[in-house]
Design an enzyme around this catalytic site. Structure first.
Site, PDB file in Angstrom:
ATOM      1  CG  ASP A 252      50.121  18.896   9.043  1.00 20.62           C
ATOM      2  OD1 ASP A 252      49.969  17.929   8.286  1.00 20.62           O
ATOM      3  OD2 ASP A 252      50.980  19.782   8.852  1.00 20.62           O
TER       4      ASP A 252
ATOM      5  CD  GLU B 122      75.968  12.845  33.866  1.00 18.26           C
ATOM      6  OE1 GLU B 122      75.387  13.885  34.183  1.00 18.26           O
ATOM      7  OE2 GLU B 122      76.988  12.829  33.140  1.00 18.26           O
TER       8      GLU B 122
ATOM      9  CG  ASP C  74      64.501  20.031   9.249  1.00 16.40           C
ATOM     10  OD1 ASP C  74      63.442  20.648   9.461  1.00 16.40           O
ATOM     11  OD2 ASP C  74      65.486  20.080  10.002  1.00 16.40           O
ATOM     12  CG  MET C  75      59.651  22.651   4.841  1.00 17.96           C
ATOM     13  SD  MET C  75      58.670  23.933   5.633  1.00 17.96           S
ATOM     14  CE  MET C  75      57.769  24.547   4.251  1.00 17.96           C
TER      15      MET C  75
ATOM     16  NE  ARG D 292      68.789  26.675  10.111  1.00 12.40           N
ATOM     17  CZ  ARG D 292      69.222  25.428  10.184  1.00 12.40           C
ATOM     18  NH1 ARG D 292      68.910  24.562   9.260  1.00 12.40           N
ATOM     19  NH2 ARG D 292      69.940  25.028  11.198  1.00 12.40           N
TER      20      ARG D 292
ATOM     21  CG  ASP E 188      64.455  22.931  16.175  1.00  9.97           C
ATOM     22  OD1 ASP E 188      64.494  21.696  16.020  1.00  9.97           O
ATOM     23  OD2 ASP E 188      64.669  23.745  15.254  1.00  9.97           O
TER      24      ASP E 188
END
Ligand code: GLA
Length: 764
Positions: free
Chosen positions: A535, A615, A479-480, A444, A549
């Protein structure tokens, strides 16, 4: 007392409510594994493994004449290496002379109240004194390497945790090439393997395979437990179902590269070895130094896969997750990522927050892009100063605007990473993981920081502490977004480079431990490009983890279904996003998206400003429903009623209050069919003798034919009462639902107890 030692037989018995785990020190001093399974009474477990002369399985030296005892045949609690057991091994140890070998024999043991702790590693806790610890010390006489096997027995929770500690008590340097956490030799039988494979945006797809006569490996080399495999496997009887059969879970509480091998051995035993990935691993133990292998959480049940999952869910919620958020109701949040990506201003965020607050959302999360030079994912990571072009005056004016709406404020960070185009990288290029003389692979567009360096961990602790201390931040999304390659730490000497990957993981754990202790009131949500680090290790710090995602409701069904085998609903980050879905292009009804996100922490990730007034009303209703049912969803017993794809047309699941006083059943049609079969559901976990009333029915997503078929049908159930036994055995039939991806939610409340002696409840 759940741990018993019989000194005459030198036999250990660890008893939980419904399981027994047994070991024995044999006449040579080896610690044999005798049994792990449903709870058993007296009987000679050693007789399960009669002496035999098995060709090509070498014998212990003292049995060289009788040829009736082989390390290759006997079930082992933790193997040595290069001494005659050719099955999967736990360990590789080499001494200064280059001799690779270890053969552990019993030294002593200790039973103590409470749970052992693991230095620097995540582990289950037991503040309520639920656990008892057994520590068995073994020693290899030649190298002096000591092995401490640790067991914590959570008798009521039906869970046993294990860990291993290796101490160099000898005179010379030792080199560990492998140091697994546990070996488990399962009894004879025909076993299937259930494991969870995937990829980015398609994590934890459950796959069940008959165990082949081969070694099967589930592993990650990625410096993260990964999207691709999960450090959790289940061995279940070939005939096991959701409700019946033997199931054994092996869950590693580790978030880095791992390896779980499963071998069907020549004698019919199945051996499972799990621990840190050994490829690239090499750990130097100087005299006096110790190495601790991560914890393994074991569960066994004779009552099927559903019961096994519920053991893990309760245990992870109660004894792995920590801090004030563990059992607390989590806020309904709105995240701006899919609404704006990097393209936002303070006004845009405030507008989203305003709309969200009006609909009942409680927390505004500002995602990626608020810092440094960060208009896309090629730059800025590492420069954690507010981008004042986007947020004039810094974070506080925006936080104040959010607070003024009655909402709390949350923020995204990715502390373990650095962009090449950042001031941090320009100042400290040696803080990134790169191999000497090679251009690093980027992921990324970014590099990973070398968290094996204590000063890098301290640096992150510094700015994170400033961020959380100086601003009113209630939530952090951690995040990672890349996996680790080019693993080489410039802070380690050549002979210790094999330690770099695990030392990086230890650095992450030190960060998380310190920050969660320092800021216990902050709700941390884990994330790694979605669910790339989902985990038990992470759950020690993050009570919730962004599941994937992929926010498409239909894809989420299989992702959340697979995740549910090991991990609780309270841990699964799930949001309602826009349609057509940004990842798949699919359009699903707004109501269905909410039903699916309610199998998780529940939040929104879209521009609410684009919703129609109808909605908006629907969203308001969803949030009200979720609030009413939040405890049931997060703390209820979860059951998989129909796997997505299993019957070709729908998925269904159920949450039931622990006292069986209420239940929530959710159904999503994944494949509408012409002339479809009715949807038949047999409920679980309701009390057979109780009377339940369906007091709320929610139906959504139907087209024109809805009124005739799907709206009227389920809605007609509103107010009806059924006995628990009826719901369990006769079940409920819903009409075939019409249109694209309709969904139904039925909420049931226990309204009465039947007359005594009437086992089937009142007639309906
Ligand atoms: C990852 C996360 C997303 C989002 C982006 C931001 O992909 O999983 O939810 O936060 O990073 O860059």
């Amino acid at each position: 007392m759940s741990i018993h030692f019989d000194p005459a037989q030198r036999c250990f018995r660890l008893q939980t409510r419904t399981t027994t785990y047994a070991m024995q020190v044999d006449s040579r001093g080896h610690l044999l594994h005798l049994y792990y399974g449903c709870r058993i009474g007296v009987g000679d477990l050693a007789a399960l493994y009669p002496p035999a002369d098995v060709s090509f399985s070498p014998n212990y030296y003292d049995e060289r004449r009788t040829r009736r005892a082989s390390p290759d045949i006997l079930p082992q609690e933790y193997t040595g290496c290069n001494v005659g057991d050719f099955r999967l091994s736990c360990l590789s140890v080499t001494d200064a002379a280059g001799a690779r070998g270890a053969d552990f024999t019993y030294v002593c043991h200790e039973v103590r109240p409470g749970k052992y702790a693991l230095e620097g590693l995540p582990a289950a806790h037991d503040e309520d004194g639920a656990a008892e610890t057994l520590a068995v010390r073994l020693r290899d006489a030649v190298t002096g390497l000591e092995l401490e096997l640790l067991y914590a027995v959570y008798a009521d929770a039906d869970i046993i945790t294990r860990a291993a500690r290796l101490v160099n008590a000898g005179p010379g340097v030792l080199r560990l090439g492998k140091a697994a956490s546990a070996c488990l030799d399962l009894p004879y039988g025909r076993w299937d393997l259930v494991h969870f494979h995937g990829r980015h945006a398609m994590e934890r797809q459950a796959q069940r395979l008959p165990l082949p006569d081969a070694v099967t490996t589930v592993s990650s080399m990625r410096g993260a437990s990964s999207h691709h495999h999960n450090p959790f496997v289940i061995l279940c009887g070939h005939d096991a179902t959701e409700e019946t059969g033997d199931c054994c879970g092996v869950m590693l509480a580790y978030s880095g590269s791992f390896r779980t091998d499963i071998e069907q051995t020549q004698t019919g035993l199945v051996r499972v070895v799990t621990g840190i990935q050994d490829e690239g691993f090499c750990w130097l133990l100087e005299p006096g130094q110790a190495f601790t292998a991560p914890e393994v959480i074991l569960a066994y049940t004779g009552a099927g896969l559903g019961a096994l999952s519920r053991l893990y869910h309760r245990f992870l919620r109660r004894y792995v997750c920590r801090g004030p958020w563990r059992g607390a109701r989590r806020p309904v949040l709105i995240n701006n990522w899919e609404a704006t990506y990097f393209d936002f201003t303070a006004d845009k965020i405030a507008a989203i927050a305003e709309k969200a607050a009006a609909l009942g959302v409680e927390l505004m999360v500002l995602d990626d892009g608020w810092f440094g030079k960060r208009d896309d994912d090629n730059s800025g990571l590492g420069d954690w100063q507010v981008n004042t072009a986007k947020l004039p005056g810094g974070l506080d004016p925006l936080i104040d605007r959010v607070h003024a709406l009655g909402m709390r404020f949350g923020i995204w960070v990715e502390p373990e990473m650095v962009s090449e185009d950042s001031d941090l990288y320009r100042a400290h290029p040696d803080w990134a993981l790169t191999l000497p003389g090679r251009r690093p692979a980027t992921g990324r567009g970014q590099l990973a920081l070398d968290l094996a360096r204590p000063e890098v961990v301290d640096y992150i602790l510094g700015w994170m502490t400033d961020l959380l201390q100086n601003h009113d931040i209630a939530y952090v999304k951690w995040d990672m977004n890349r996996n680790l390659s080019d693993v080489y730490s410039r802070a380690l000497p050549p002979e210790r480079q094999g330690e770099a990957a695990h030392r990086c993981m230890l650095g992450v754990y030190r960060l998380l431990e310190t920050l969660t202790q320092r800021f216990p009131q902050v709700l941390f949500e884990g994330c790694a490009g979605g669910g790339g680090r989902f985990d038990a290790g992470m759950l020690c710090y993050f009570p919730q983890i962004w599941c994937s995602d992929d926010t498409d409701a239909v894809e989420r069904l299989t992702i959340q279904h697979g995740t549910s085998f090991g991990y609780p609903v309270s841990a699964m980050g799930a949001h309602v996003s826009a349609c057509p879905n940004h990842q798949t292009g699919r359009t699903t009804p707004l109501g269905t998206r909410a039903v699916v996100a309610m199998c998780g922490t529940f939040g929104y990730e879209l521009d609410l400003g684009r919703l129609t007034p109808e909605e908006c009303d629907a969203v308001r209703g969803q949030i009200e429903r979720f609030r009413r049912w939040a405890d049931l969803i997060a703390g209820g017993d979860f059951a998989r009623l129909a796997a997505p794809g299993e019957n070709g047309s729908f998925a269904a699941w159920q949450m039931t209050a622990p006292d069986a006083g209420a239940a929530l059943v959710s159904v999503v049609v994944t494949h509408p069919q012409a002339n479809a079969r009715p949807l038949h559901l047999r409920l679980r976990d309701v009390a057979p003798d109780a009377l339940y009333q369906i007091d709320e029915v929610f139906v959504c997503g139907c087209g024109q034919a809805a009124d005739a078929q799907c709206v009227t049908g389920p809605r007609a159930l509103q107010g009806q009462a059924f006995s628990g036994s009826f719901l369990r055995y006769a079940g409920l039939t819903l009409p075939a639902l019409y249109g694209d991806y309709p969904a139904v939610q039925l909420h049931l409340t226990r309204v009465d107890a039947p007359e005594e002696g009437d086992g089937n409840g009142p007639a309906i």
